[in-house]
Write a protein that holds these residues in place. Structure first.
Motif, PDB file in Angstrom:
ATOM      1  N   ILE A  24     -36.520  67.082  29.659  1.00 27.90           N
ATOM      2  CA  ILE A  24     -35.712  68.064  30.398  1.00 27.90           C
ATOM      3  C   ILE A  24     -34.234  67.900  30.051  1.00 27.90           C
ATOM      4  O   ILE A  24     -33.527  68.872  29.786  1.00 27.90           O
ATOM      5  CB  ILE A  24     -35.945  67.928  31.919  1.00 27.90           C
ATOM      6  N   GLU A  28     -31.920  70.636  28.120  1.00 24.02           N
ATOM      7  CA  GLU A  28     -30.680  71.125  28.742  1.00 24.02           C
ATOM      8  C   GLU A  28     -29.483  70.874  27.810  1.00 24.02           C
ATOM      9  O   GLU A  28     -28.622  71.737  27.648  1.00 24.02           O
ATOM     10  CB  GLU A  28     -30.461  70.429  30.087  1.00 24.02           C
ATOM     11  N   SER A  29     -29.453  69.716  27.176  1.00 30.33           N
ATOM     12  CA  SER A  29     -28.373  69.398  26.246  1.00 30.33           C
ATOM     13  C   SER A  29     -28.387  70.353  25.054  1.00 30.33           C
ATOM     14  O   SER A  29     -27.335  70.811  24.607  1.00 30.33           O
ATOM     15  CB  SER A  29     -28.501  67.952  25.752  1.00 30.33           C
ATOM     16  N   ARG A  31     -29.542  73.395  25.042  1.00 35.59           N
ATOM     17  CA  ARG A  31     -29.102  74.700  25.544  1.00 35.59           C
ATOM     18  C   ARG A  31     -27.579  74.753  25.647  1.00 35.59           C
ATOM     19  O   ARG A  31     -26.944  75.731  25.234  1.00 35.59           O
ATOM     20  CB  ARG A  31     -29.743  74.973  26.907  1.00 35.59           C
TER      21      ARG A  31
END
Length: 81
Positions: A24, A28-29, A31
């Motif tokens: 996750i 997220e990183s 993105r």
């Protein structure tokens, strides 16, 4: 024996949970990096557009000054006659 099996299951569950959290965080990183990359591309494009417009304005100013000088010289010649 039963306790060891339970501990092993709990340990594997914790490892899976940690792996899920890591995935996750990595997603997220990625993105965030993609958004930053897109923003930098837009900024580069704007910079290029600004440089082109600056060159156009500079050319127009140079042309206007040339026209003004030409007009003044023509008027000075007419007045001298």
């Amino acid at each position: 024996m039963k306790d060891m099996a339970m501990e092993e299951i709990a340990f594997k569950g914790a490892e899976e949970l940690e792996q899920d959290r890591l995935e996750i965080v990595l997603a997220e990183s990625e993105r965030i990096l993609n958004r930053v990359s897109e923003r930098l591309k837009r900024m580069d494009k704007r910079q290029e557009e600004m440089e082109i417009k600056y060159k156009q304005l500079d050319g127009l100013l140079y042309f206007m000054e040339w026209q003004l000088d030409k007009f003044e010289k023509e008027n000075n010649l007419k007045e001298a006659k």
